[in-house]
Design a protein around this motif. Structure first.
Motif, PDB file in Angstrom:
ATOM      1  N   TYR A 195     -12.016   2.389   2.470  1.00  0.00           N
ATOM      2  CA  TYR A 195     -11.848   3.204   1.264  1.00  0.00           C
ATOM      3  C   TYR A 195     -13.214   3.517   0.659  1.00  0.00           C
ATOM      4  O   TYR A 195     -14.153   2.726   0.766  1.00  0.00           O
ATOM      5  CB  TYR A 195     -11.007   2.456   0.220  1.00  0.00           C
ATOM      6  N   LEU A 431       0.241  -5.872  -1.493  1.00  0.00           N
ATOM      7  CA  LEU A 431      -1.196  -5.885  -1.770  1.00  0.00           C
ATOM      8  C   LEU A 431      -1.605  -7.131  -2.541  1.00  0.00           C
ATOM      9  O   LEU A 431      -0.969  -7.506  -3.534  1.00  0.00           O
ATOM     10  CB  LEU A 431      -1.561  -4.637  -2.575  1.00  0.00           C
ATOM     11  N   TYR A 436      -3.975  -6.622   2.469  1.00  0.00           N
ATOM     12  CA  TYR A 436      -2.567  -6.213   2.362  1.00  0.00           C
ATOM     13  C   TYR A 436      -1.844  -6.509   3.666  1.00  0.00           C
ATOM     14  O   TYR A 436      -2.463  -6.689   4.732  1.00  0.00           O
ATOM     15  CB  TYR A 436      -2.453  -4.712   2.042  1.00  0.00           C
ATOM     16  N   GLN A 472      -1.799   0.329  -4.832  1.00  0.00           N
ATOM     17  CA  GLN A 472      -1.993   1.138  -3.631  1.00  0.00           C
ATOM     18  C   GLN A 472      -0.900   2.204  -3.611  1.00  0.00           C
ATOM     19  O   GLN A 472       0.286   1.882  -3.703  1.00  0.00           O
ATOM     20  CB  GLN A 472      -1.905   0.231  -2.399  1.00  0.00           C
ATOM     21  N   SER A 480      -3.707   7.176   1.772  1.00  0.00           N
ATOM     22  CA  SER A 480      -3.659   6.042   0.861  1.00  0.00           C
ATOM     23  C   SER A 480      -4.768   6.096  -0.184  1.00  0.00           C
ATOM     24  O   SER A 480      -5.878   6.570   0.088  1.00  0.00           O
ATOM     25  CB  SER A 480      -3.790   4.740   1.668  1.00  0.00           C
ATOM     26  N   LEU A 482      -6.376   3.501  -3.480  1.00  0.00           N
ATOM     27  CA  LEU A 482      -6.405   2.223  -4.171  1.00  0.00           C
ATOM     28  C   LEU A 482      -6.892   2.412  -5.599  1.00  0.00           C
ATOM     29  O   LEU A 482      -7.813   3.193  -5.840  1.00  0.00           O
ATOM     30  CB  LEU A 482      -7.377   1.251  -3.485  1.00  0.00           C
TER      31      LEU A 482
END
Length: 495
Positions: A195, A431, A436, A472, A480, A482
């Motif tokens: 990420y 998560l 996760y 999430q 995805s 976060l």
């Protein structure tokens, strides 16, 4: 004669210079300034009498002068000759007050207005009013439909080892720079690669919003809804809606300008007036009214009724409250009290602080077996740290949940931070801070789950400090995002 001709020619040139329009000369009204944005670069601040900045006209390359007029309603606070495209500083006749209604305009030398009056206001968050309609309340009684104590043994599936202890509270670390990257470690199993920072969120709490405590979040189309918990009122908070499409259009989403919300936050907190770009950015953020919501992490979007659903612990310790929130008001429309009670033993137990809802309306809650929970089970093969699944749906106007006979061993980390579902893959994402599990929801519910079905993403080494992972979520394309705290931000999946 020759001198007379020269004198005549000079006179004609001088005459033409007055007769032929030329907007490079001060005070000519035919200069096209109607499209000039007067507040694009003007800096004003409540409590100060200073004004500075520049007024730009891209059609002008020369030094064109006009009179800038600053008024509070009909009272003139400043008349100053400024040059287009050049910075200036001046002092108003008095410091500005928060109640002032300030306008800007341009005049020519004769005092004629060349632009309409442009209003400029202090930068403020866009806050929605609390609806006057009363929240509808009902009682669903017991929503648990089977017994946790009936099986002599549960089916146990071993999950991948994340290396993060579910018994030891993690050490948190704050972001060291404006832009962060998380990458999956070798302990991961078919993970999301990583990420990166998409948008830095506000962090300085005020009387209006405790920006330091983002909790759960949901995504619906172009909007990301983030739940914020209040420090002043226990179990209260509010929802803030971020218009991702609008933020992308303004160039502050997944770009080098991802810190723009921090900048506008600073301008608001220092009572500065909003520029044109400030106004556009503030329109992309809507702040909902405060309401009772519990911890704010058991939250999901239900496409079936176009509502945000949230589970909160009621004042009675064994009673839960499911709250449904309208997207336009960011405020509850109705709420339903309920309890979990074993149908065989009639023992009531605490509800859980996780919640997900898939595209078909299936509701899922994931819970960890605690030492107290283990004592209430008749089964001998469960352990503290195992994960239980409750799954069901709203049927005949009431939530009904059943417990799966399959348990997952064991929790991926210490705090169970959030539960969400990727509708494209039917995977539940459980998560914790730094890690996760991705688990096929239907296979887990139906007792078909295998060890190879469980995937994991680990973004911290076992002895390493971690950011606080709050939630999430997934966009319509299955990408995805976060929400990470300790330097609150939204991070997007690296593909």
């Amino acid at each position: 004669m020759r001198y007379l001709k020269i004198l005549f020619a000079f006179g004609m040139i001088l005459l033409l210079s007055f007769c032929i329009p030329n907007h490079k000369i001060y005070g000519q009204t035919n200069n096209p300034v109607t499209n000039v944005d007067l507040k694009r670069n003007i800096q004003l601040q409540t409590g100060s009498n200073q004004i500075k900045g520049a007024i730009y006209d891209t059609n002008e390359s020369g030094s064109v002068a006009y009179t800038l007029v600053v008024k509070n309603q009909q009272s003139v606070l400043l008349k100053k000759v400024i040059i287009l495209n050049q910075a200036f500083t001046a002092k108003l006749s008095r410091p500005l007050r928060s109640s002032d209604r300030i306008t800007l305009s341009l005049q020519d030398k004769a005092g004629r207005n060349l632009t309409g009056a442009t209003q400029i206001k202090p930068a403020q968050w866009q806050v929605l009013n609390k609806p006057k309609t009363k929240i509808k309340t009902s009682n669903w009684s017991n929503v648990f439909q089977n017994s946790r104590t009936t099986p002599k043994k549960y089916r146990i599936i071993q999950a991948p080892d994340t290396g993060i202890s579910y018994l030891k509270k993690p050490t948190y670390i704050a972001a060291k720079s404006k832009f962060s990257t998380l990458r999956a470690t070798s302990r991961s199993v078919s993970p999301i690669k990583g990420y990166q920072t998409a948008l830095l969120l506000p962090t300085v709490s005020t009387k209006l919003v405790n920006w330091q405590l983002p909790q759960g979040s949901v995504m619906n189309g172009r909007y990301l809804y983030v739940v914020y918990e209040s420090q002043q009122r226990k179990n209260y908070g509010r929802i803030v809606r971020y218009d991702i499409q609008q933020l992308q259009g303004l160039g502050v989403w997944q770009t080098g300008q991802a810190d723009m919300l921090r900048r506008i936050e600073n301008r608001i907190n220092h009572h500065q007036f909003a520029t044109t770009n400030d106004d556009r950015l503030l329109q992309a953020i809507k702040i909902g009214p405060e309401f009772y919501m519990g911890h704010g992490q058991a939250v999901a979007y239900n496409v079936q009724d176009n509502r945000i659903w949230m589970i909160a612990l009621a004042k009675k310790s064994r009673q839960q409250r499911l709250i449904r929130i309208k997207l336009d008001t960011l405020y509850p429309s109705d709420q339903h009290q309920f309890i979990f009670r074993d149908t065989k033993t009639h023992q009531s137990f605490h509800g859980e602080q996780t919640l997900s809802i898939d595209g078909d309306g299936n509701v899922a809650i994931v819970s960890m077996v605690s030492s107290q929970t283990k004592k209430s089970f008749a089964a001998k093969n469960i352990k503290v740290g195992d994960l239980m699944l409750y799954r069901g749906a709203v049927s005949h106007g009431k939530l009904r949940l059943y417990m799966s006979r399959t348990l997952i061993r064991q929790k991926p980390g210490y705090f169970g931070q959030f539960l969400s579902i990727n509708n494209n893959t039917d995977q539940l994402f459980y998560l914790t801070d730094g890690a996760y599990y991705a688990i096929p929801a239907s296979r887990w519910a139906n007792g078909e789950l295998q060890k190879s079905d469980i995937k994991s993403g680990v973004y911290v080494s076992p002895k390493q400090s971690t950011r606080e992972f709050e939630s999430q979520v997934w966009d319509n394309n299955g990408r995805s995002y976060l929400v990470v705290n300790r330097g609150a931000e939204i991070m997007h999946e690296i593909q």
